[in-house]
Design a protein around this motif. Structure first.
Motif, short mmCIF file in Angstrom:
data_model
loop_
_atom_site.label_atom_id
_atom_site.label_comp_id
_atom_site.label_asym_id
_atom_site.label_seq_id
_atom_site.Cartn_x
_atom_site.Cartn_y
_atom_site.Cartn_z
N GLY A 35 9.84 19.39 3.47
CA GLY A 35 9.24 19.22 2.12
C GLY A 35 9.69 19.76 0.97
N GLN A 36 9.05 20.05 0.09
CA GLN A 36 9.36 20.65 -1.04
C GLN A 36 9.16 21.96 -1.46
OE1 GLN A 36 10.89 18.81 -3.25
NE2 GLN A 36 10.57 16.96 -1.84
N SER A 37 8.93 22.80 -0.50
CA SER A 37 8.61 24.35 -0.57
C SER A 37 9.80 25.19 -0.64
CB SER A 37 7.76 24.66 0.90
OG SER A 37 8.69 24.63 2.02
N GLY A 38 10.99 24.49 -0.38
CA GLY A 38 12.34 25.50 -0.34
C GLY A 38 12.40 26.15 0.85
N HIS A 39 11.58 26.17 1.94
CA HIS A 39 11.59 26.78 3.02
C HIS A 39 12.62 25.81 4.01
CE1 HIS A 39 10.97 28.49 7.15
NE2 HIS A 39 10.47 27.31 7.56
N GLY A 40 13.58 26.56 4.67
CA GLY A 40 14.56 26.07 5.41
C GLY A 40 15.97 25.52 4.77
N ALA A 41 16.07 25.99 3.68
CA ALA A 41 17.31 25.75 2.51
C ALA A 41 18.69 26.11 3.46
CB ALA A 41 17.13 26.63 1.21
N GLY A 42 18.65 27.14 4.06
CA GLY A 42 19.96 27.67 4.70
C GLY A 42 19.99 26.54 6.00
N ALA A 43 19.23 26.29 6.65
CA ALA A 43 19.12 25.26 7.75
C ALA A 43 19.87 23.87 7.18
CB ALA A 43 17.80 25.03 8.43
N ALA A 44 19.13 23.72 5.92
CA ALA A 44 19.73 22.34 5.45
C ALA A 44 21.08 22.30 5.12
CB ALA A 44 18.85 22.09 4.11
N TYR A 45 21.49 23.42 4.64
CA TYR A 45 23.02 23.39 4.03
C TYR A 45 23.87 23.65 5.58
CZ TYR A 45 22.44 24.26 -0.72
OH TYR A 45 22.21 24.27 -2.14
N ALA A 46 23.23 24.20 6.60
CA ALA A 46 23.92 24.17 7.96
C ALA A 46 23.96 22.83 8.58
CB ALA A 46 23.32 25.14 8.77
N ALA A 47 22.93 21.99 8.48
CA ALA A 47 22.79 20.50 8.80
C ALA A 47 23.86 19.75 8.08
CB ALA A 47 21.54 20.14 8.50
N LEU A 96 29.29 25.57 2.55
CA LEU A 96 29.53 26.59 3.54
C LEU A 96 28.69 27.72 3.52
CD1 LEU A 96 31.34 27.37 5.94
CD2 LEU A 96 33.01 27.66 4.60
N GLU A 97 28.92 28.45 2.16
CA GLU A 97 28.33 29.79 1.85
C GLU A 97 26.97 29.72 2.00
OE1 GLU A 97 28.33 32.88 -1.96
OE2 GLU A 97 28.88 30.92 -2.08
N ASN A 98 26.26 28.72 1.55
CA ASN A 98 24.80 28.69 1.44
C ASN A 98 24.43 28.69 2.86
OD1 ASN A 98 24.29 29.25 -1.29
ND2 ASN A 98 24.25 27.23 -1.78
N SER A 99 25.16 28.00 3.85
CA SER A 99 24.74 27.81 5.29
C SER A 99 24.53 29.17 6.04
CB SER A 99 25.66 26.86 5.66
OG SER A 99 26.69 27.43 6.20
N ILE A 100 25.14 30.11 5.31
CA ILE A 100 25.16 31.23 6.22
C ILE A 100 24.23 32.32 5.37
CG2 ILE A 100 27.18 31.10 7.34
CD1 ILE A 100 28.77 32.82 5.14
N LYS A 101 23.38 32.01 4.38
CA LYS A 101 22.40 32.73 3.56
C LYS A 101 21.19 32.74 4.03
CE LYS A 101 25.19 32.44 -0.99
NZ LYS A 101 24.72 32.30 -2.23
N SER A 102 20.46 33.40 3.92
CA SER A 102 18.87 33.22 4.01
C SER A 102 18.29 32.68 2.88
CB SER A 102 18.08 34.75 4.10
OG SER A 102 18.14 35.24 2.86
N ASP A 103 17.04 32.00 3.36
CA ASP A 103 16.34 31.12 2.22
C ASP A 103 16.11 32.22 0.79
OD1 ASP A 103 16.39 29.25 4.17
OD2 ASP A 103 14.34 29.35 4.42
N THR A 104 15.82 33.25 0.93
CA THR A 104 15.74 34.26 0.04
C THR A 104 16.85 34.34 -1.02
OG1 THR A 104 13.69 35.30 1.27
CG2 THR A 104 14.72 36.39 -0.80
N GLN A 105 17.89 34.71 -0.49
CA GLN A 105 19.37 34.70 -0.94
C GLN A 105 19.53 33.30 -1.84
OE1 GLN A 105 21.62 35.93 2.25
NE2 GLN A 105 21.35 38.12 1.93
N ILE A 106 19.40 32.27 -1.08
CA ILE A 106 19.91 31.02 -2.05
C ILE A 106 18.87 30.75 -2.84
CG2 ILE A 106 19.59 28.41 -1.36
CD1 ILE A 106 20.13 28.83 1.48
N ALA A 107 17.66 31.27 -2.74
CA ALA A 107 16.82 31.15 -4.14
C ALA A 107 16.88 31.86 -5.11
CB ALA A 107 15.34 31.22 -3.67
N ALA A 108 17.60 33.08 -4.93
CA ALA A 108 17.98 34.41 -5.86
C ALA A 108 18.93 33.94 -6.41
CB ALA A 108 17.91 35.61 -5.19
N ASN A 109 20.32 33.28 -5.77
CA ASN A 109 21.64 33.17 -6.38
C ASN A 109 22.34 31.97 -5.42
OD1 ASN A 109 23.97 33.40 -7.91
ND2 ASN A 109 24.32 35.34 -7.26
N PRO A 110 21.97 30.76 -5.77
CA PRO A 110 22.67 29.77 -4.96
C PRO A 110 24.10 29.66 -4.89
CG PRO A 110 21.45 28.66 -6.82
CD PRO A 110 21.18 30.20 -6.81
N LEU A 111 24.54 30.28 -5.95
CA LEU A 111 25.97 30.13 -6.29
C LEU A 111 26.97 31.47 -5.99
CD1 LEU A 111 26.40 27.81 -9.33
CD2 LEU A 111 26.58 27.32 -6.85
#
Length: 273
Positions: free
Chosen positions: A231-243, A27-42
């Motif tokens: 893919g494996q780029s890490g792009h779209g991590a926030g959208a993935a959590y939202a999905a 839930l928390e990662n679904s409202i973050k940007s990809d940069t924020q998730i990469a910096a601190n996913p927890l």
């Protein structure tokens, strides 16, 4: 009444905490940007990026709709058939009834993965491969052993006098099932419906085997397809959590809306027999 000690309460709270940590992380990662998730996913960040949900909705809406259609049609086939079979086993007497019922129960002991190849060959033989019927009919048929067992146990708890009175008034067996048994069996019927929805909603393997066009995938297989698009780029991590949340949201709402009937149905099925 037995009192809970502090240790019991602490253990329960600890169990609940560890159970829900993954959910709140998603839930928390679904409202973050990809940069924020990469910096601190927890890490806890009180931000909200609505674009994650817009992207996830655009990618998942087709699969959510497919699953709802498949689940509703499967339930509409399976529940009436299982209810009729459960009524027969509960109220009628005929030679070989016990053996036939045990044959139904025996199907519960067979791991469904052992039937995967024969079921696939059957679907191909009847020219159902690649269509929703390749999902609907196996789901409806595969649910019968458990549903018939649950319905029979519940129907056996209904007073026999109700059936006898209806028969004396000239009511047919189908009329008894429709007018007397069904209104009294709403909890167990909803229980069977919820169990089927959960099974269909969470099934990943069979849709990927029986469906060749990913546009017809149900939600679990569709979610994997959507995640693979990043893919494996890490792009779209926030959208993935939202999905992930969109995929689990409808089934959570279904459980919350039917919890009262679901618990009553399960409890009744456990104590009657």
């Amino acid at each position: 009444m037995k009192r809970f000690s502090f240790g019991n309460i602490f253990s329960i709270l600890l169990l609940v905490l560890f159970t829900y940590i993954p959910f709140f992380t998603v839930l928390e990662n679904s409202i973050k940007s990809d940069t924020q998730i990469a910096a601190n996913p927890l890490g806890i960040l009180w931000t909200f990026h609505s674009g994650n949900y817009m992207s996830a909705w655009n990618g998942m809406v087709r699969y959510l709709g497919n699953t709802v259609i498949v689940a509703i049609i499967s339930v509409m086939i399976a529940i009436p058939v299982a209810a009729a079979a459960g009524y027969v086993f509960a109220t009628m007497r005929f030679r070989g009834k016990t053996l036939l019922f045990y044959c139904f129960l025996g199907l519960l002991m067979i791991p469904w993965t052992l039937t995967l190849i024969p079921l696939f060959l059957e679907v191909k033989t009847f020219h159902l491969y690649g269509t929703w019927w390749a999902l609907i009919l196996p789901y409806a048929a595969g649910s019968q052993p458990l549903l018939v067992y649950l319905f029979r146990v519940f129907f056996e708890g209904i007073p026999e006098e109700l059936f006898e009175s209806a028969r004396l008034d000239g009511c047919s067996e189908f009329g008894i099932l429709l007018r007397i048994v069904t209104p009294l069996s709403v909890p167990i019927l909803l229980t069977g419906t919820v169990l089927m929805f959960i099974n269909i909603w969470g099934d990943y393997l069979w849709p990927t085997v029986a469906i060749s066009d990913y546009h017809l995938f149900t939600v679990s297989a569709g979610l994997q397809t959507y995640l693979g698009s990043f893919g494996q780029s890490g792009h779209g991590a926030g959208a993935a959590y939202a999905a992930y949340l969109l995929a689990m949201g409808p089934i959570i709402l279904l459980l919350l809306g039917s919890m009262k009937y679901f618990v009553n149905g399960v409890t009744a099925g456990a104590v009657k027999g």
